[in-house]
Motif scaffolding. Structure first.
Motif, PDB file in Angstrom:
ATOM      1  N   PRO A   8     -72.943 -72.423  -9.162  1.00 37.16           N
ATOM      2  CA  PRO A   8     -72.268 -71.906  -8.214  1.00 37.16           C
ATOM      3  C   PRO A   8     -72.130 -72.910  -7.200  1.00 37.16           C
ATOM      4  O   PRO A   8     -72.800 -74.071  -6.952  1.00 37.16           O
ATOM      5  N   THR A   9     -70.949 -73.055  -6.699  1.00 37.17           N
ATOM      6  CA  THR A   9     -70.495 -74.265  -5.811  1.00 37.17           C
ATOM      7  C   THR A   9     -69.764 -73.991  -4.463  1.00 37.17           C
ATOM      8  O   THR A   9     -68.834 -73.127  -4.609  1.00 37.17           O
ATOM      9  N   TYR A  10     -70.045 -74.719  -3.520  1.00 40.96           N
ATOM     10  CA  TYR A  10     -69.548 -74.418  -2.342  1.00 40.96           C
ATOM     11  C   TYR A  10     -69.554 -75.868  -1.519  1.00 40.96           C
ATOM     12  O   TYR A  10     -70.648 -76.562  -1.252  1.00 40.96           O
ATOM     13  N   GLU A  12     -69.130 -78.966  -3.000  1.00 42.89           N
ATOM     14  CA  GLU A  12     -70.138 -79.980  -3.849  1.00 42.89           C
ATOM     15  C   GLU A  12     -69.144 -81.110  -4.361  1.00 42.89           C
ATOM     16  O   GLU A  12     -69.321 -81.605  -5.635  1.00 42.89           O
ATOM     17  N   VAL A  35     -68.844 -71.652 -10.887  1.00 45.23           N
ATOM     18  CA  VAL A  35     -68.244 -70.911  -9.905  1.00 45.23           C
ATOM     19  C   VAL A  35     -67.864 -71.121  -8.564  1.00 45.23           C
ATOM     20  O   VAL A  35     -68.895 -71.277  -7.758  1.00 45.23           O
ATOM     21  N   ASP A  37     -65.983 -71.200  -4.859  1.00 47.43           N
ATOM     22  CA  ASP A  37     -65.284 -70.269  -3.906  1.00 47.43           C
ATOM     23  C   ASP A  37     -64.216 -70.816  -3.090  1.00 47.43           C
ATOM     24  O   ASP A  37     -64.401 -70.832  -1.863  1.00 47.43           O
ATOM     25  N   ARG A  66     -66.935 -64.841  -1.160  1.00 51.90           N
ATOM     26  CA  ARG A  66     -67.815 -66.055  -0.986  1.00 51.90           C
ATOM     27  C   ARG A  66     -69.236 -65.546  -1.250  1.00 51.90           C
ATOM     28  O   ARG A  66     -69.667 -64.515  -0.632  1.00 51.90           O
ATOM     29  N   GLY A  67     -70.342 -66.321  -1.453  1.00 52.03           N
ATOM     30  CA  GLY A  67     -71.492 -66.082  -1.727  1.00 52.03           C
ATOM     31  C   GLY A  67     -72.149 -66.530  -2.775  1.00 52.03           C
ATOM     32  O   GLY A  67     -71.674 -66.168  -4.150  1.00 52.03           O
ATOM     33  N   ARG A  68     -73.330 -67.075  -2.749  1.00 44.98           N
ATOM     34  CA  ARG A  68     -74.072 -67.622  -3.794  1.00 44.98           C
ATOM     35  C   ARG A  68     -74.481 -66.493  -4.797  1.00 44.98           C
ATOM     36  O   ARG A  68     -74.476 -66.814  -6.273  1.00 44.98           O
ATOM     37  N   ALA A  92     -75.904 -77.474  -7.598  1.00 45.87           N
ATOM     38  CA  ALA A  92     -75.168 -78.653  -7.579  1.00 45.87           C
ATOM     39  C   ALA A  92     -75.679 -79.794  -7.026  1.00 45.87           C
ATOM     40  O   ALA A  92     -75.244 -81.172  -7.284  1.00 45.87           O
ATOM     41  N   ASP A  93     -76.789 -79.738  -6.359  1.00 42.38           N
ATOM     42  CA  ASP A  93     -77.350 -81.039  -5.480  1.00 42.38           C
ATOM     43  C   ASP A  93     -78.483 -81.611  -6.484  1.00 42.38           C
ATOM     44  O   ASP A  93     -79.454 -82.197  -5.909  1.00 42.38           O
TER      45      ASP A  93
HETATM   46  N1  LIG Z   1     -70.052 -70.448  -5.420  1.00 45.25           N
HETATM   47  C1  LIG Z   1     -70.843 -70.517  -4.116  1.00 45.25           C
HETATM   48  N2  LIG Z   1     -71.756 -71.337  -4.321  1.00 45.25           N
HETATM   49  C2  LIG Z   1     -72.554 -71.601  -3.144  1.00 45.25           C
HETATM   50  C3  LIG Z   1     -72.248 -70.713  -1.999  1.00 45.25           C
HETATM   51  N3  LIG Z   1     -73.171 -71.309  -1.229  1.00 45.25           N
HETATM   52  C4  LIG Z   1     -74.138 -72.167  -1.822  1.00 45.25           C
HETATM   53  N4  LIG Z   1     -73.760 -72.290  -3.007  1.00 45.25           N
HETATM   54  C5  LIG Z   1     -74.142 -73.081  -4.143  1.00 45.25           C
HETATM   55  O1  LIG Z   1     -75.565 -72.662  -4.318  1.00 45.25           O
HETATM   56  C6  LIG Z   1     -76.215 -73.969  -4.813  1.00 45.25           C
HETATM   57  C7  LIG Z   1     -77.293 -73.811  -3.851  1.00 45.25           C
HETATM   58  O2  LIG Z   1     -77.072 -74.154  -2.557  1.00 45.25           O
HETATM   59  P1  LIG Z   1     -78.029 -74.921  -1.584  1.00 45.25           P
HETATM   60  O3  LIG Z   1     -77.167 -75.315  -0.263  1.00 45.25           O
HETATM   61  O4  LIG Z   1     -78.335 -76.021  -2.199  1.00 45.25           O
HETATM   62  O5  LIG Z   1     -79.231 -74.011  -1.399  1.00 45.25           O
HETATM   63  P2  LIG Z   1     -80.754 -73.853  -1.042  1.00 45.25           P
HETATM   64  O6  LIG Z   1     -81.084 -75.407  -1.730  1.00 45.25           O
HETATM   65  O7  LIG Z   1     -81.391 -72.829  -1.634  1.00 45.25           O
HETATM   66  O8  LIG Z   1     -80.822 -74.128   0.264  1.00 45.25           O
HETATM   67  C8  LIG Z   1     -75.467 -75.010  -4.573  1.00 45.25           C
HETATM   68  O9  LIG Z   1     -74.839 -75.499  -6.011  1.00 45.25           O
HETATM   69  C9  LIG Z   1     -74.326 -74.652  -3.539  1.00 45.25           C
HETATM   70  O10 LIG Z   1     -73.196 -75.489  -3.666  1.00 45.25           O
HETATM   71  C10 LIG Z   1     -71.371 -69.820  -1.873  1.00 45.25           C
HETATM   72  O11 LIG Z   1     -71.014 -69.166  -1.004  1.00 45.25           O
HETATM   73  N5  LIG Z   1     -70.413 -69.716  -3.006  1.00 45.25           N
END
Ligand SMILES: Nc1nc2c(ncn2[C@@H]2O[C@H](COP(=O)(O)OP(=O)(O)O)[C@@H](O)[C@H]2O)c(=O)[nH]1
Ligand SMILES: [Mg+2]
Length: 102
Positions: A8-10, A12, A35, A37, A66-68, A92-93
């Protein structure tokens, strides 16, 4: 056996190309579905370019939602529809290392 990383990406754009290249390097039977958004930083455009280079890259571009969480559901449903043996969530990180896929 085929595996698909579900990413999932937002916003990135800085990470997605290097992550996808590393995933694809893990083996010929490993692909990825991103995926996105409709990230304002153009993440989807980068994925689309890589998709044209390598058919193992798949892109689901969501315009409204929107939303992971829901992105993950859509992404795994897609992986199942492709008949893969394994679906693997990856952020993605690089929090989840592609080298662990195998
Ligand atoms: N499709 C989508 N991906 C998201 C969204 N929010 C976060 N992500 C992705 O989910 C993954 C985890 O997000 P991250 O900010 O690293 O979360 P954390 O490490 O759990 O704090 C990353 O690849 C983000 O780009 C969203 O609203 N939609
Ligand atoms: Mg993170």
């Amino acid at each position: 056996m085929r595996a698909m990383a579900m990413v999932p990406t937002y916003n990135e754009a800085l990470n997605i190309e290097s992550l996808l290249r590393e995933i694809l390097q893990q083996g010929p039977d490993i692909g990825a579905v991103v995926v996105d958004d409709n990230s304002p930083d153009g993440t989807a455009g980068i994925v689309e370019r890589l998709r044209q280079e390598d058919a193992r890259v798949h892109l689901i571009l969501r315009q409204k939602e929107r939303g992971r969480g829901t992105a993950g559901i859509v992404g795994f449903q897609y992986a199942v529809s492709q008949g893969v043996d394994f679906g693997i969530e990856m952020d993605a990180d690089f929090f989840h290392q592609p080298s662990y896929i195998s």
